[in-house]
Design an enzyme around this catalytic site. Structure first.
Site, PDB file in Angstrom:
ATOM      1  N   HIS A  95     -72.236 -54.543 137.990  1.00 50.45           N
ATOM      2  CA  HIS A  95     -71.232 -53.640 137.916  1.00 50.45           C
ATOM      3  C   HIS A  95     -69.989 -53.881 138.629  1.00 50.45           C
ATOM      4  O   HIS A  95     -69.576 -53.389 139.581  1.00 50.45           O
ATOM      5  CB  HIS A  95     -71.654 -52.277 138.574  1.00 50.45           C
ATOM      6  CG  HIS A  95     -71.008 -51.000 138.197  1.00 50.45           C
ATOM      7  ND1 HIS A  95     -71.459 -49.874 138.287  1.00 50.45           N
ATOM      8  CD2 HIS A  95     -69.706 -51.016 137.618  1.00 50.45           C
ATOM      9  CE1 HIS A  95     -70.708 -49.086 137.600  1.00 50.45           C
ATOM     10  NE2 HIS A  95     -69.312 -49.796 137.331  1.00 50.45           N
ATOM     11  N   ARG A 142     -70.909 -46.825 131.377  1.00 50.71           N
ATOM     12  CA  ARG A 142     -71.809 -46.401 132.252  1.00 50.71           C
ATOM     13  C   ARG A 142     -73.101 -46.721 131.844  1.00 50.71           C
ATOM     14  O   ARG A 142     -73.603 -46.407 130.440  1.00 50.71           O
ATOM     15  CB  ARG A 142     -71.696 -44.769 132.351  1.00 50.71           C
ATOM     16  CG  ARG A 142     -70.583 -44.570 133.649  1.00 50.71           C
ATOM     17  CD  ARG A 142     -70.808 -45.070 134.941  1.00 50.71           C
ATOM     18  NE  ARG A 142     -69.843 -44.467 136.091  1.00 50.71           N
ATOM     19  CZ  ARG A 142     -68.891 -44.875 136.420  1.00 50.71           C
ATOM     20  NH1 ARG A 142     -68.696 -46.304 135.939  1.00 50.71           N
ATOM     21  NH2 ARG A 142     -68.047 -44.576 137.142  1.00 50.71           N
ATOM     22  N   GLU A 154     -78.697 -48.135 138.749  1.00 49.01           N
ATOM     23  CA  GLU A 154     -78.204 -49.141 139.838  1.00 49.01           C
ATOM     24  C   GLU A 154     -78.599 -49.043 141.197  1.00 49.01           C
ATOM     25  O   GLU A 154     -78.815 -47.845 141.819  1.00 49.01           O
ATOM     26  CB  GLU A 154     -76.584 -49.352 139.488  1.00 49.01           C
ATOM     27  CG  GLU A 154     -76.299 -49.633 138.000  1.00 49.01           C
ATOM     28  CD  GLU A 154     -74.852 -49.726 137.907  1.00 49.01           C
ATOM     29  OE1 GLU A 154     -74.013 -49.050 138.908  1.00 49.01           O
ATOM     30  OE2 GLU A 154     -74.394 -49.831 136.876  1.00 49.01           O
TER      31      GLU A 154
END
Length: 333
Positions: free
Chosen positions: A300, A253, A282
Site C-alpha cells: 500500500h 482499496r 491490510e
C-alpha cells in the site's frame, strides 16, 4: 513511518486547547510524522490510546470535550468512536480515501470532513503504471529469476506480454483514474471506463457496468473510491468476464475487489495475473498469492514518495488551521 500510541500513563490528563480557539483536538491512530509533530507542538492535541481499556477510560473522561479529530485514511473515525465524541465538529483526514470514517453519521450530524485530493494524484497514477508494466512484462518475476541463479542454470526467462497497445479499462475515472488514463495514452492503449455516471466529453469508451467493462478489455485497473457503495464491485462475475488472458491492477482499496474470488481466479489461472497495492485486511496478504509469479504485491505505497507525503501533510494542517480560524475546511469531501 509508523508511530505508536503512547502508554496510558503518557496520555494527558488535562485538556490542552488549540491556541486560543477553544477547540480540543484528538489524534486518532498513527499519522504522518510532520502532522504528528504539529499536533503535539502547535496544537497540544490529545492522542487516542489504541488498546481498548485505556481507550474506553480516555473517552469516558475526555470524549465530550473533543471538537476536532485528525486521522489517516487507514484509521479513521469509525462509527463507535464518532458516537463517543458528542461535540465533534470536524474531521481532518490525511489521505484522499476516507472510507474508514463513518461518513453517513458525519453527514447526519453535520460534521464536515476533509481529505487531501490532487496532491497525491500523480504518484498514485505512477504506481498504477508501474504495476501495469510489472505484471504484464513480468519485471519482478524476472528479477527473482536472476537472483535465484536460474538465468545461468536454466537459460532464458519465459516470454512476457506486450504492454503497449492494450485495451485497458479504468474502473473509476476520477482524478486518479484520469491521470492513469493519460499515462496509458502514451503507450498507445485503447481506453475504456466505467463510472456511476458517464463523463460528458470523455474521449474514452463508456460501459454501463464493471462486468461489461471487464468483458471489453485486456487489463482492468481499479481506481474507484472505497466504502460501502463499492465493496465487492469487482466480484467473481467481473473476473470471469476479464478472462484467462486478462490482468487486474488495483491501486484503490482492497474492499473494492472480492479478495477470495480474486485469489481463486489467480490460483486456478482463470485470470492471467494481478498487480496489487491494496488488500482487504491490510497488512495481511493472502498466502496463496505470495508464491505466484503472475502476481505483484506492494505494501500500500501508492502515494509513498517523500514529496507527496510532505504535500499531504501541508494540506492536512492547512485544513486544520482553516477550521480553527473560521470554521471552514480547505478541501472538504
Amino acid at each position: 513511518m509508523t508511530n505508536h500510541a503512547p502508554a496510558a500513563a503518557d496520555v494527558p490528563t488535562a485538556l490542552p486547547a488549540a491556541a486560543a480557539t477553544g477547540h480540543t483536538i484528538l489524534q486518532v491512530g498513527p499519522v504522518n510524522p510532520d502532522v504528528q509533530a504539529a499536533l503535539a507542538g502547535e496544537f497540544g492535541a490529545l492522542r487516542l490510546p489504541e488498546t481498548r481499556p485505556e481507550r474506553e477510560d480516555f473517552l469516558h473522561e475526555h470524549g465530550g470535550q473533543v471538537t476536532v479529530a485528525v486521522c489517516s485514511g487507514r484509521i479513521g473515525v469509525d462509527t463507535e468512536l464518532m458516537r463517543a465524541l458528542p461535540n465533534l465538529a470536524a474531521i481532518v483526514n490525511f489521505g484522499v480515501g476516507y472510507d474508514s470514517t463513518d461518513i453517513a453519521q458525519a453527514a447526519e450530524r453535520g460534521i464536515p470532513v476533509s481529505n487531501t485530493p490532487d496532491v497525491l494524484t500523480d504518484c498514485v497514477a505512477d504506481t498504477a503504471l508501474a504495476l501495469y508494466l510489472d505484471v504484464l512484462r513480468r519485471i519482478s518475476a524476472a528479477d527473482r529469476f536472476v537472483r535465484r541463479g536460474d538465468w545461468e542454470a536454466t537459460g532464458n526467462f519465459p516470454l512476457a506480454v506486450r504492454a503497449s497497445g492494450k485495451r485497458v479499462g479504468i474502473l473509476g475515472l476520477g482524478r486518479i483514474g484520469a491521470a492513469i488514463a493519460r499515462r496509458l495514452e502514451g503507450f498507445g492503449c485503447e481506453l475504456h471506463y466505467h463510472n456511476r455516471r458517464r463523463i460528458d466529453g470523455s474521449p474514452y469508451a463508456y460501459h454501463a457496468s464493471a462486468r461489461e467493462l471487464a468483458e471489453a478489455v485486456e487489463v482492468l485497473i481499479v481506481a474507484a473510491a472505497g466504502g460501502p457503495e463499492s465493496a465487492g464491485l469487482v466480484d467473481a462475475d467481473v473476473l470471469t468476464a476479464l478472462g484467462s488472458e486478462g490482468y487486474l491492477v488495483n491501486i484503490a482499496r482492497g474492499s473494492v475487489v472480492d479478495e477470495p474470488a480474486l485469489v481463486s481466479a489467480l490460483v486456478e489461472g482463470r485470470i492471467a495475473g494481478a498487480g496489487l497495492d491494496v488488500f482487504a485486511h491490510e497488512p495481511y496478504v493472502p498466502a496463496q498469492l505470495l508464491d505466484l509469479d503472475s502476481v505483484v504485491v506492494l505494501p500500500h505505497l501508492g502515494s509513498g514518495t517523500a514529496e507527496t507525503r510532505k504535500d499531504m501533510a501541508r494540506l492536512t494542517l492547512e485544513n486544520l488551521r482553516s477550521f480553527l480560524r473560521d470554521g471552514s475546511l480547505t478541501t472538504p469531501v
